[in-house]
Enzyme design. Structure first.
Site, PDB file in Angstrom:
ATOM      1  N   TYR A 142       0.826  -1.210   0.000  1.00 57.91           N
ATOM      2  CA  TYR A 142       0.000   0.000   0.000  1.00 57.91           C
ATOM      3  C   TYR A 142       0.863   1.263   0.000  1.00 57.91           C
ATOM      4  CZ  TYR A 142      -4.634  -2.008   0.958  1.00 57.91           C
ATOM      5  OH  TYR A 142      -5.834  -2.661   0.877  1.00 57.91           O
ATOM      6  N   LYS A 189       3.327 -15.480   2.741  1.00 56.51           N
ATOM      7  CA  LYS A 189       3.535 -16.204   1.482  1.00 56.51           C
ATOM      8  C   LYS A 189       5.038 -16.430   1.379  1.00 56.51           C
ATOM      9  CE  LYS A 189       2.033 -17.882  -2.468  1.00 56.51           C
ATOM     10  NZ  LYS A 189       1.183 -19.101  -2.559  1.00 56.51           N
ATOM     11  N   ASP A 221      -2.763 -18.421   0.878  1.00 53.57           N
ATOM     12  CA  ASP A 221      -3.761 -19.111   0.050  1.00 53.57           C
ATOM     13  C   ASP A 221      -4.452 -20.221   0.840  1.00 53.57           C
ATOM     14  OD1 ASP A 221      -1.258 -20.314   0.027  1.00 53.57           O
ATOM     15  OD2 ASP A 221      -1.310 -20.895  -2.075  1.00 53.57           O
ATOM     16  N   ASP A 245      -6.259  -7.096   4.166  1.00 50.89           N
ATOM     17  CA  ASP A 245      -7.396  -6.437   3.525  1.00 50.89           C
ATOM     18  C   ASP A 245      -8.322  -7.492   2.931  1.00 50.89           C
ATOM     19  OD1 ASP A 245      -8.955  -4.342   2.356  1.00 50.89           O
ATOM     20  OD2 ASP A 245      -7.985  -4.803   0.446  1.00 50.89           O
ATOM     21  N   ASP A 249     -12.198  -9.150   4.621  1.00 51.66           N
ATOM     22  CA  ASP A 249     -13.485  -9.089   3.908  1.00 51.66           C
ATOM     23  C   ASP A 249     -14.080 -10.494   3.821  1.00 51.66           C
ATOM     24  OD1 ASP A 249     -13.338  -6.365   3.376  1.00 51.66           O
ATOM     25  OD2 ASP A 249     -13.915  -6.597   1.278  1.00 51.66           O
TER      26      ASP A 249
HETATM   27  C1  IPM Z   1     -10.329  -1.187   4.087  1.00 53.54           C
HETATM   28  C2  IPM Z   1     -10.578  -0.593   2.740  1.00 53.54           C
HETATM   29  C3  IPM Z   1      -9.407   0.288   2.366  1.00 53.54           C
HETATM   30  C4  IPM Z   1      -8.162  -0.575   2.335  1.00 53.54           C
HETATM   31  C5  IPM Z   1      -9.558   1.057   1.056  1.00 53.54           C
HETATM   32  C6  IPM Z   1     -10.836   1.853   1.006  1.00 53.54           C
HETATM   33  C7  IPM Z   1      -8.365   1.910   0.759  1.00 53.54           C
HETATM   34  O1  IPM Z   1     -10.815  -1.570   1.782  1.00 53.54           O
HETATM   35  O2  IPM Z   1     -10.264  -0.431   5.070  1.00 53.54           O
HETATM   36  O3  IPM Z   1     -10.182  -2.412   4.180  1.00 53.54           O
HETATM   37  O4  IPM Z   1      -7.888  -1.232   1.321  1.00 53.54           O
HETATM   38  O5  IPM Z   1      -7.453  -0.614   3.325  1.00 53.54           O
HETATM   39 MN    MN Z   2     -10.781  -3.579   2.573  1.00 55.48          MN
END
Ligand code: IPM
Ligand code: MN
Length: 352
Positions: A142, A189, A221, A245, A249
């Site tokens: 990032y 990884k 993975d 990240d 999710d």
């Molecule tokens: C999160 C979001 C952010 C990230 C984006 C919006 C930059 O997806 O907080 O997980 O990737 O960190």
């Molecule tokens: Mn995210």
């Protein structure tokens, strides 16, 4: 306690969901005798529109001088569909994380007994899931050098980590494992990436300082697979920025809806609390977004941010009751009645 809280509502559904978290926090403050002073500040697309910058200095000053930051969401599709946009709302989020030194992002995944059958995975797979990711938040791909070569046909994003960055994140992971089931999984990884080999080496060297913690090392993975197969086998997981990240999710839907999971970002200074979901622009202003992830982020703020555990527990209890009573937004309602964002807030406030 007197509490100054920076309020960064942001974009999309951010203002609606933070509004309910503010109401719930105020109800808690009233019940337990605290005084909250909310300090609203601009961020994201809203800030770009107002001052041309997604994380203006004025917002940073408010955050840096507050006791905590409550954050909604950031991002609008008009920017996603325009890769050449000179300023993007997300840059504000990254700048904020970096400037506030928020290097550890704590993202729990747990299940709610009343929602187990709503979840996309089978009951026997997810029952008992209670895990927490510590995602490194201010380094890696990032923040590495990025760009295009002169030919314009080649792009690069560098992934860089220093031992010190890994150590400070891993330390939080070990400490958290000590307060839970004493199991720590290092996700990397290392079969391919040099940064992952540094991670693994660094964490291995720290094991001797935490003899009670059982550490496992798993490739990202494989973790992606096991998370949907047997999520209840994990406790604390530490990982670098991009892996974290993606995996958080994935993990968030185990609870039944992405609209349920809170997070805390911590570092050396002020801490920030935000739902893990995004700005859900299609739902803006419709009063349909689930406010619970933000409300539970406020619970984390009382607990992790201020050390006020009873207050946090009271929020969780109200949330659990609302779920049991079926006072839920459309993402959880199935074929039953769906309540609005503000009605869920009304119910929580009344019950607190
Ligand atoms: C999160 C979001 C952010 C990230 C984006 C919006 C930059 O997806 O907080 O997980 O990737 O960190
Ligand atoms: Mn995210």
């Amino acid at each position: 306690m007197k509490l100054n809280i920076a309020l960064l509502a942001g974009d999309g559904i951010g203002p609606e969901v933070t509004k309910q978290a503010v109401r719930v926090s105020d109800a808690i403050a009233q019940k337990f005798g605290h005084e909250i002073s909310w300090r609203p500040a601009l961020t994201g697309a809203a800030a770009i529109d107002a001052v041309g910058e997604p994380y203006p200095d004025s917002t940073h000053e408010i955050c840096a001088s507050s006791d905590a930051v409550l954050f909604g969401a950031i991002g609008l599709p008009k920017y996603d569909n325009d890769p050449s946009a000179p300023v993007r709302p997300e840059q504000g989020l990254l700048k904020m994380r970096k400037k506030l030194g928020l290097f550890a992002n704590i993202r729990p995944t747990f299940t709610f007994p009343s929602l187990i059958d709503n979840a996309p995975l089978k009951r026997e797979r997810i029952e008992g899931t209670d895990l927490v990711f510590l995602r490194e938040l201010t380094g890696g791909i990032y923040f590495g050098e990025k760009g295009r070569l002169d030919d314009g046909e080649t792009a690069f994003d560098n992934c860089v980590y220093t031992r010190a960055e890994v150590q400070r994140l891993a330390k939080k992971g070990f400490e958290m494992a000590m307060t839970r089931s004493k199991r720590l999984c290092c996700v990397d990884k290392a079969n391919v990436l040099e940064t992952s080999r540094l991670w693994r080496e660094t964490v291995q060297a720290m094991e001797k300082d935490y003899p009670e913690v059982e550490v496992s090392y798993e490739l990202v993975d494989a973790v992606a697979m096991r998370l949907v197969q047997w999520p209840n086998t994990y406790d604390v997981l530490i990982t670098e920025n991009l892996f974290g990240d993606i995996l958080t999710d994935e993990a968030s839907v185990i609870s039944g809806s992405m609209g349920l999971m809170p997070s805390a970002s911590v570092g050396s200074k002020v801490s920030l609390f935000e739902p893990i979901h995004g700005s859900y622009p299609q739902a803006t202003g419709l009063n349909i977004a689930n406010p619970l992830a933000t409300v539970l982020s406020a619970a984390m703020m009382f607990e992790t941010g201020f050390g006020l555990h009873e207050e946090g527990a009271a929020i969780r209890e109200a949330v659990n009751k609302s779920l049991e009573a079926g006072i839920v937004t459309e993402d959880l309602a199935g074929d039953k009645k769906a309540y609005g964002t503000s009605e869920v807030g009304d119910w929580l406030v009344a019950n607190i």
